[in-house]
Design a protein around this motif. Sequence first.
Motif, PDB file in Angstrom:
ATOM      1  N   MET A 137       0.838  -1.212   0.000  1.00  0.00           N
ATOM      2  CA  MET A 137       0.000   0.000   0.000  1.00  0.00           C
ATOM      3  C   MET A 137       0.868   1.254   0.000  1.00  0.00           C
ATOM      4  O   MET A 137       0.550   2.236  -0.676  1.00  0.00           O
ATOM      5  N   ARG A 138       1.984   1.218   0.733  1.00  0.00           N
ATOM      6  CA  ARG A 138       2.881   2.384   0.748  1.00  0.00           C
ATOM      7  C   ARG A 138       3.519   2.589  -0.632  1.00  0.00           C
ATOM      8  O   ARG A 138       3.616   3.718  -1.120  1.00  0.00           O
ATOM      9  N   VAL A 139       3.942   1.505  -1.267  1.00  0.00           N
ATOM     10  CA  VAL A 139       4.537   1.607  -2.609  1.00  0.00           C
ATOM     11  C   VAL A 139       3.481   2.105  -3.595  1.00  0.00           C
ATOM     12  O   VAL A 139       3.761   2.961  -4.440  1.00  0.00           O
ATOM     13  N   ALA A 140       2.256   1.595  -3.484  1.00  0.00           N
ATOM     14  CA  ALA A 140       1.167   2.027  -4.368  1.00  0.00           C
ATOM     15  C   ALA A 140       0.930   3.534  -4.223  1.00  0.00           C
ATOM     16  O   ALA A 140       0.769   4.244  -5.223  1.00  0.00           O
ATOM     17  N   ALA A 141       0.921   4.014  -2.982  1.00  0.00           N
ATOM     18  CA  ALA A 141       0.712   5.452  -2.751  1.00  0.00           C
ATOM     19  C   ALA A 141       1.852   6.270  -3.346  1.00  0.00           C
ATOM     20  O   ALA A 141       1.619   7.327  -3.947  1.00  0.00           O
ATOM     21  N   GLN A 142       3.080   5.782  -3.206  1.00  0.00           N
ATOM     22  CA  GLN A 142       4.228   6.487  -3.786  1.00  0.00           C
ATOM     23  C   GLN A 142       4.108   6.587  -5.304  1.00  0.00           C
ATOM     24  O   GLN A 142       4.581   7.538  -5.905  1.00  0.00           O
ATOM     25  N   ARG A 143       3.473   5.596  -5.903  1.00  0.00           N
ATOM     26  CA  ARG A 143       3.321   5.580  -7.362  1.00  0.00           C
ATOM     27  C   ARG A 143       2.025   6.233  -7.822  1.00  0.00           C
ATOM     28  O   ARG A 143       1.702   6.200  -9.001  1.00  0.00           O
ATOM     29  N   GLY A 144       1.270   6.804  -6.885  1.00  0.00           N
ATOM     30  CA  GLY A 144       0.072   7.556  -7.240  1.00  0.00           C
ATOM     31  C   GLY A 144      -1.210   6.751  -7.347  1.00  0.00           C
ATOM     32  O   GLY A 144      -2.218   7.260  -7.824  1.00  0.00           O
ATOM     33  N   TYR A 145      -1.218   5.509  -6.889  1.00  0.00           N
ATOM     34  CA  TYR A 145      -2.430   4.707  -6.940  1.00  0.00           C
ATOM     35  C   TYR A 145      -3.225   4.908  -5.662  1.00  0.00           C
ATOM     36  O   TYR A 145      -2.665   5.117  -4.593  1.00  0.00           O
ATOM     37  N   SER A 146      -4.537   4.820  -5.780  1.00  0.00           N
ATOM     38  CA  SER A 146      -5.392   4.923  -4.601  1.00  0.00           C
ATOM     39  C   SER A 146      -6.606   4.029  -4.794  1.00  0.00           C
ATOM     40  O   SER A 146      -6.827   3.493  -5.879  1.00  0.00           O
ATOM     41  N   GLY A 147      -7.363   3.860  -3.734  1.00  0.00           N
ATOM     42  CA  GLY A 147      -8.596   3.086  -3.785  1.00  0.00           C
ATOM     43  C   GLY A 147      -8.384   1.652  -4.229  1.00  0.00           C
ATOM     44  O   GLY A 147      -7.477   0.961  -3.783  1.00  0.00           O
ATOM     45  N   ARG A 148      -9.244   1.209  -5.138  1.00  0.00           N
ATOM     46  CA  ARG A 148      -9.247  -0.166  -5.623  1.00  0.00           C
ATOM     47  C   ARG A 148      -7.919  -0.536  -6.281  1.00  0.00           C
ATOM     48  O   ARG A 148      -7.416  -1.645  -6.098  1.00  0.00           O
ATOM     49  N   GLU A 149      -7.352   0.392  -7.054  1.00  0.00           N
ATOM     50  CA  GLU A 149      -6.068   0.119  -7.712  1.00  0.00           C
ATOM     51  C   GLU A 149      -4.972  -0.133  -6.690  1.00  0.00           C
ATOM     52  O   GLU A 149      -4.164  -1.043  -6.841  1.00  0.00           O
ATOM     53  N   ALA A 150      -4.931   0.699  -5.647  1.00  0.00           N
ATOM     54  CA  ALA A 150      -3.899   0.551  -4.619  1.00  0.00           C
ATOM     55  C   ALA A 150      -4.046  -0.775  -3.885  1.00  0.00           C
ATOM     56  O   ALA A 150      -3.050  -1.462  -3.617  1.00  0.00           O
ATOM     57  N   THR A 151      -5.273  -1.155  -3.559  1.00  0.00           N
ATOM     58  CA  THR A 151      -5.507  -2.415  -2.858  1.00  0.00           C
ATOM     59  C   THR A 151      -5.082  -3.599  -3.713  1.00  0.00           C
ATOM     60  O   THR A 151      -4.416  -4.522  -3.233  1.00  0.00           O
ATOM     61  N   CYS A 152      -5.440  -3.565  -4.989  1.00  0.00           N
ATOM     62  CA  CYS A 152      -5.057  -4.647  -5.899  1.00  0.00           C
ATOM     63  C   CYS A 152      -3.533  -4.694  -6.046  1.00  0.00           C
ATOM     64  O   CYS A 152      -2.925  -5.758  -5.995  1.00  0.00           O
ATOM     65  N   PHE A 153      -2.924  -3.522  -6.224  1.00  0.00           N
ATOM     66  CA  PHE A 153      -1.469  -3.435  -6.336  1.00  0.00           C
ATOM     67  C   PHE A 153      -0.815  -4.070  -5.110  1.00  0.00           C
ATOM     68  O   PHE A 153       0.116  -4.865  -5.227  1.00  0.00           O
ATOM     69  N   ALA A 154      -1.311  -3.734  -3.917  1.00  0.00           N
ATOM     70  CA  ALA A 154      -0.719  -4.229  -2.666  1.00  0.00           C
ATOM     71  C   ALA A 154      -0.832  -5.746  -2.556  1.00  0.00           C
ATOM     72  O   ALA A 154       0.099  -6.407  -2.091  1.00  0.00           O
TER      73      ALA A 154
END
Length: 166
Positions: A108-125
């Motif tokens: 989730m921290r890496v996703a936020a650093q890359r500008g993802y949020s919400g559903r995209e960030a959760t899936c990324f994590a």
Amino acid sequence: MSFVAACLSGPAVAQQGSAYSAGLRVAQSRGYDNAACYARVFAKHAIVIEKSGGRRGWYAPSTPAYNAEQRSRCGIDRLEDIAARREAQRFAVPGAPRPRGGLHGAGMRVAAQRGYSGREATCFARVYAVYASPQPAPRGMVKYAIPDASLHTYSQELFQRCGISR
């Protein structure tokens, strides 16, 4: 770990907090998008268990009915999530420190650093948690990253599951 189901009523249950709040904590810790829905279904299926140390807590047994209801009502595939977490544990290096918040939290921290949020960030994590492994870092520290040998597969998985192209 063995659990013994406890039949409690009244004040004893109230001391433990509600099954809904326990389900909400589980859903949030796993990064589920539909945490409130997960918590409602969890509360419907939850029982109070007593652990070996005498502590009591809410537990929802992984039954076909419970898993099907989570999937149909909330869009949460618990069996897929459990399999992904087991896969991540299989590749964990014994003795390596776990990142704060676990691998999902690191993702989730890496996703936020890359500008993802919400559903995209959760899936990324979730995908990150499966592929990340401990890597040496400066001053004897350990960081979690995707090994070069896994980058291609990791990128494909991100695109297929999340629609994210790296």
